[in-house]
Write a protein that holds these residues in place. Structure first.
Motif, PDB file in Angstrom:
ATOM      1  N   TYR A 272      57.240  46.804  38.540  1.00  0.00           N
ATOM      2  CA  TYR A 272      57.021  47.969  37.679  1.00  0.00           C
ATOM      3  C   TYR A 272      55.900  47.696  36.670  1.00  0.00           C
ATOM      4  CZ  TYR A 272      58.140  51.807  34.439  1.00  0.00           C
ATOM      5  OH  TYR A 272      58.074  52.907  33.637  1.00  0.00           O
ATOM      6  N   LEU A 273      55.936  46.512  36.061  1.00  0.00           N
ATOM      7  CA  LEU A 273      54.929  46.128  35.073  1.00  0.00           C
ATOM      8  C   LEU A 273      53.528  46.160  35.672  1.00  0.00           C
ATOM      9  CD1 LEU A 273      54.048  44.788  32.351  1.00  0.00           C
ATOM     10  CD2 LEU A 273      54.598  42.586  33.426  1.00  0.00           C
ATOM     11  N   TYR A 274      53.376  45.553  36.842  1.00  0.00           N
ATOM     12  CA  TYR A 274      52.060  45.497  37.475  1.00  0.00           C
ATOM     13  C   TYR A 274      51.585  46.889  37.881  1.00  0.00           C
ATOM     14  CZ  TYR A 274      52.038  40.372  37.770  1.00  0.00           C
ATOM     15  OH  TYR A 274      52.016  39.027  37.468  1.00  0.00           O
ATOM     16  N   ALA A 275      52.519  47.744  38.321  1.00  0.00           N
ATOM     17  CA  ALA A 275      52.146  49.109  38.696  1.00  0.00           C
ATOM     18  C   ALA A 275      51.634  49.885  37.488  1.00  0.00           C
ATOM     19  CB  ALA A 275      53.343  49.823  39.316  1.00  0.00           C
ATOM     20  N   VAL A 276      52.293  49.733  36.337  1.00  0.00           N
ATOM     21  CA  VAL A 276      51.843  50.410  35.124  1.00  0.00           C
ATOM     22  C   VAL A 276      50.445  49.922  34.731  1.00  0.00           C
ATOM     23  CG1 VAL A 276      52.279  50.715  32.651  1.00  0.00           C
ATOM     24  CG2 VAL A 276      54.172  50.850  34.275  1.00  0.00           C
ATOM     25  N   CYS A 277      50.247  48.611  34.761  1.00  0.00           N
ATOM     26  CA  CYS A 277      48.936  48.057  34.409  1.00  0.00           C
ATOM     27  C   CYS A 277      47.845  48.594  35.335  1.00  0.00           C
ATOM     28  CB  CYS A 277      48.970  46.528  34.472  1.00  0.00           C
ATOM     29  SG  CYS A 277      49.983  45.754  33.186  1.00  0.00           S
ATOM     30  N   LYS A 278      48.128  48.600  36.622  1.00  0.00           N
ATOM     31  CA  LYS A 278      47.130  49.045  37.607  1.00  0.00           C
ATOM     32  C   LYS A 278      46.767  50.505  37.390  1.00  0.00           C
ATOM     33  CE  LYS A 278      46.248  49.173  42.590  1.00  0.00           C
ATOM     34  NZ  LYS A 278      46.797  48.847  43.941  1.00  0.00           N
ATOM     35  N   LYS A 279      47.766  51.328  37.127  1.00  0.00           N
ATOM     36  CA  LYS A 279      47.498  52.755  36.954  1.00  0.00           C
ATOM     37  C   LYS A 279      46.756  53.051  35.656  1.00  0.00           C
ATOM     38  CE  LYS A 279      50.967  54.769  39.916  1.00  0.00           C
ATOM     39  NZ  LYS A 279      51.875  55.907  40.105  1.00  0.00           N
ATOM     40  N   ASN A 280      46.730  52.098  34.745  1.00  0.00           N
ATOM     41  CA  ASN A 280      46.030  52.298  33.485  1.00  0.00           C
ATOM     42  C   ASN A 280      44.745  51.471  33.396  1.00  0.00           C
ATOM     43  OD1 ASN A 280      47.784  54.046  31.474  1.00  0.00           O
ATOM     44  ND2 ASN A 280      49.189  52.826  32.720  1.00  0.00           N
ATOM     45  N   GLY A 281      44.239  51.071  34.544  1.00  0.00           N
ATOM     46  CA  GLY A 281      42.926  50.445  34.594  1.00  0.00           C
ATOM     47  C   GLY A 281      42.897  48.952  34.455  1.00  0.00           C
TER      48      GLY A 281
END
Length: 739
Positions: A272-281
């Motif tokens: 989940y953490l990595y997905a949030v980071c990826k979606k925010n650049g």
């Protein structure tokens, strides 16, 4: 290229007949979101006996998408739960996979991100750098893994396994004695390669994932985004960071609080953490996902650059707080709208369900003491809505209504409806407008009942749902404002999902009520009175001999008039209007007009009716309304089994403050005092009832002990004691079943 499953194959594993209404809707939403057709949903839905032709296509048109849409993952999970397993060539989400939609979890607008400068420490103190890092991440007794020795491969310096048998406390103690030379503590390192440290504590036996003793932190690192932008994104994302370290190279190392209980939870949270980071650049290096991963050690030199702490304990305080914040940003709530845009095009108000009292789709609470006939009043309301008649003093809209019966046994409930119909004198022309859901002995907490209610009511087009009484389904402490707010939110859910009004009744608090305002009489938290759109409150009026005598006179006159209408033609020619106000005059005139047999029959009717009058009680209805002006109090007689509005005005001047209890508290105390055997019997009966109520909805006929405790409003310890006292139950790993 993104892969996906064939959802039409997956829904073959899902039986629509087994689904709650919202689950059925979710399948439709997921199919539409994934590019399938309404016909696909409709064909699958036909396997359900509740299927209605055209319903899928109408519902499909209402799926307009949202910021948090239901995706194919919902169907995948439901299929898994029903026995489906992916084949080797099927797609499963891995560490690089994307979860959710493009809009989910987006906090940062990429075009507006401005880099944030990273400041190198002016006074370089390697011992302080490393000591602060250790104190922030570890307890003094926890083993720390670190690496200073390297080996070279293709021009790159790679770390060895390093050390893992020294505690944080021991390292800090030695650092404080090293006179600024940290190499005396950790060993010499290659200043071209720097040094590494593991951010999770170890068991002192190795450096593999299995040696991690606490899944406390995860590493976020990106070397494809410029440093200043990394710094800005990390901070704007409010990541719950324990330590933020400059690596001495192209990246920052954010040690993020994960706080997982085991490796499975750790993996899910990191995903989940990595997905949030990826979606925010912030494209994260997914090779850093493992809990035993090495990160850059602050306080050393790497190829001429310092590895140093930029910050500690920044962002949200915990994982839970951060995730709640992320989820909250991407909610499905409507955006604020400008009043100016709506001023000349106002939406239509919901039509009244009960004229000048309640609109359709709104909520109403009826509160009153015991013996006020609240259930009868609600049944009268059901009948008034079904037949399009008046309820008490108000006209009702005509439509379908569901009565959720939580208190009466089925036979008593059905007979009561028939009795009230007959007492009201209504022809039962629209019985098909009334559905009754009998749940005595099967009631469950409202948060669990609401979705089951929605499922059963979804396609019935009810304009009102009446729940009687709510004490049977209350979840939580009745006197807790926050818990009762969550409880009342379940009524909003029913209103919103079904588009109908929800009406329910509750009891008064203990003690005298005459001096209280209507909003303050309901038992428990004030949320009960302030949450509904309409509150109607019943309070008893103390009658006296003169009032009863007056009422007896009027009732006798009414009985005689009704009988003469049935038996004598043109009787009005022989009886004046003044005569009709006196029971004595009416009896005298009627005796002359009737045959001896008729007079005997009328006398018997009068005797029965006079006896009933002696048992009548008087009541006043007051209201607090959100949508309409406050109405004048309505005075009633409860003439079993119906309420009759007092049109004569004899009750108008009674002050409810004068109401006195008929028994003192001492008499009630002595009367209600129970023996130990009686109390034990009640405990056993309440345990049986609570278990049967919850077990009804579980296929294996077991109940989770926590749910049983919540249902009965006691602790798990108390439940265990009662199970032992009962002797007819077994308990195994938190599950309870009958022997």
């Amino acid at each position: 290229m993104e892969q996906r499953y064939d959802l039409l194959e997956l829904i073959k594993y899902i039986n629509p007949a087994d689904l709650e209404y919202q689950e059925w809707v979710n399948v439709g939403m997921a199919l539409k979101e994934s590019g399938y057709t309404a016909n696909d949903w409709d064909s699958w839905s036909k396997a359900d006996s509740r299927y209605h032709h055209g319903e899928c296509f109408r519902k499909w048109q209402s799926f307009h998408g949202s910021s948090s849409p239901v995706t194919a993952g919902t169907i995948v999970q439901m299929a898994r739960e029903n026995g489906w397993e992916p084949k080797r060539n099927d797609y499963e989400l891995d560490w690089d996979g994307t979860i959710g939609s493009k809009e989910d979890m987006v906090v940062i607008q990429q075009g507006w991100v401005e880099g944030k400068e990273i400041k190198e420490p002016k006074n370089w103190n390697p011992v302080k750098e490393l000591t602060t890092y250790l104190e922030t991440l570890f307890d003094s007794t926890e083993n720390v893994g670190y690496v200073t020795q390297t080996w070279e491969k293709e021009g790159k310096f790679l770390p060895t396994k390093g050390c893992w048998d020294r505690t944080s406390g021991k390292l800090i103690q030695e650092l404080n004695k090293c006179n600024g030379d940290i190499c005396k503590v950790i060993g010499d390192y290659n200043d071209k390669a720097g040094a590494w440290i593991r951010f999770n504590p170890l068991d002192g036996k190795g450096v593999k994932n299995d040696n991690v003793s606490d899944y406390r932190y995860a590493l976020v690192e990106s070397d494809v985004v410029e440093l200043e932008k990394q710094n800005a994104i990390i901070r704007e994302l409010e990541l719950p960071i324990a330590c933020l370290v400059y690596s001495g190279g192209k990246s920052l190392h954010a040690i993020v609080k994960i706080e997982a209980t085991d490796y499975t939870e750790y993996r899910k949270r990191v995903e989940y953490l990595y997905a949030v980071c990826k979606k925010n650049g912030l494209t994260v290096d997914t090779q850093n996902k493992n809990p035993s991963r090495l990160s850059r050690m602050p306080g050393v030199i790497r190829n001429g650059k310092k590895q140093f702490l930029i910050d500690v304990n920044i962002g949200k305080e915990s994982w839970e707080e951060w995730k709640e914040w992320i989820d909250g940003i991407n909610d499905d709530l409507p955006d604020p709208e400008s009043l100016s845009e709506q001023w000349d095009n106002m939406p239509e108000l919901a039509p009244p369900l009960i004229d000048n009292v309640l609109r359709q789709g709104h909520k109403m609470l009826i509160a009153g003491p015991s013996k006020a006939g609240k259930s009868f009043a609600l049944i009268e309301m059901c009948i008034a809505i079904a037949e399009g008649k008046k309820w008490l003093d108000w006209k009702c809209a005509k439509g379908k209504v569901m009565y959720v019966n939580l208190e009466l046994d089925r036979a008593s409930c059905l007979h009561r409806f028939k009795d009230v119909y007959q007492a009201l004198g209504y022809e039962p022309q629209n019985l098909s407008n009334i559905d009754i859901w009998n749940l005595r002995g099967k009631s469950i907490p409202m948060d669990k009942l609401a979705p089951k209610l929605i499922r059963r009511a979804a396609k019935k087009n009810y304009i009102a749902i009446i729940i009687d009484p709510i004490y049977k389904v209350i979840t939580g402490d009745e006197n807790s404002a926050d818990q009762m707010a969550k409880f009342c939110n379940q009524f909003d859910k029913v209103c919103n999902e079904l588009g109908c009004a929800v009406i329910y009744c509750h009891h008064h608090s203990k003690g005298g009520q005459g001096t209280k305002k209507s909003m303050d009489r309901a038992s428990g938290s004030g949320v009960f009175a302030r949450d509904p759109d309409a509150l109607l409150d019943l309070i008893e009026l103390e009658t006296n001999d003169d009032l009863i005598l007056n009422k007896t006179n009027n009732v006798m006159c009414d009985v005689i008039v009704q009988y003469l209408n049935e038996k004598v033609d043109n009787w009005e020619d022989f009886i004046s209007q003044d005569d009709m106000c006196s029971s004595a005059q009416m009896k005298a005139k009627a005796e002359r007009l009737l045959t001896p047999a008729q007079w005997k029959e009328l006398t018997e009717k009068l005797t029965v009716r006079v006896s009933q009058v002696e048992h009548m009680s008087a009541w006043r209805v007051e209201g607090t309304l959100r949508e309409f002006n406050k109405f004048q109090p309505v005075n009633l007689w409860f003439d079993y089994p119906r309420h009759v509005v007092d049109k004569t005005g004899v009750l108008k001047d009674i002050n409810p403050d004068d109401v006195n209890p008929k028994q003192t508290w001492k008499k009630n105390f002595n009367k209600n005092k129970k023996t130990p055997e009686e109390r034990k019997k009640e405990r056993i009966q309440s345990l049986d009832q609570a278990f049967e109520s919850l077990a009804t909805f579980n296929e294996d006929n077991t109940v989770d002990i926590t749910s049983l405790a919540d249902s009965m409003g006691v602790t798990e310890k108390t439940i265990r004691n009662r199970l032992k006292e009962h002797g007819g139950f077994w308990i195994d790993e938190g599950k309870v079943g009958k022997k």
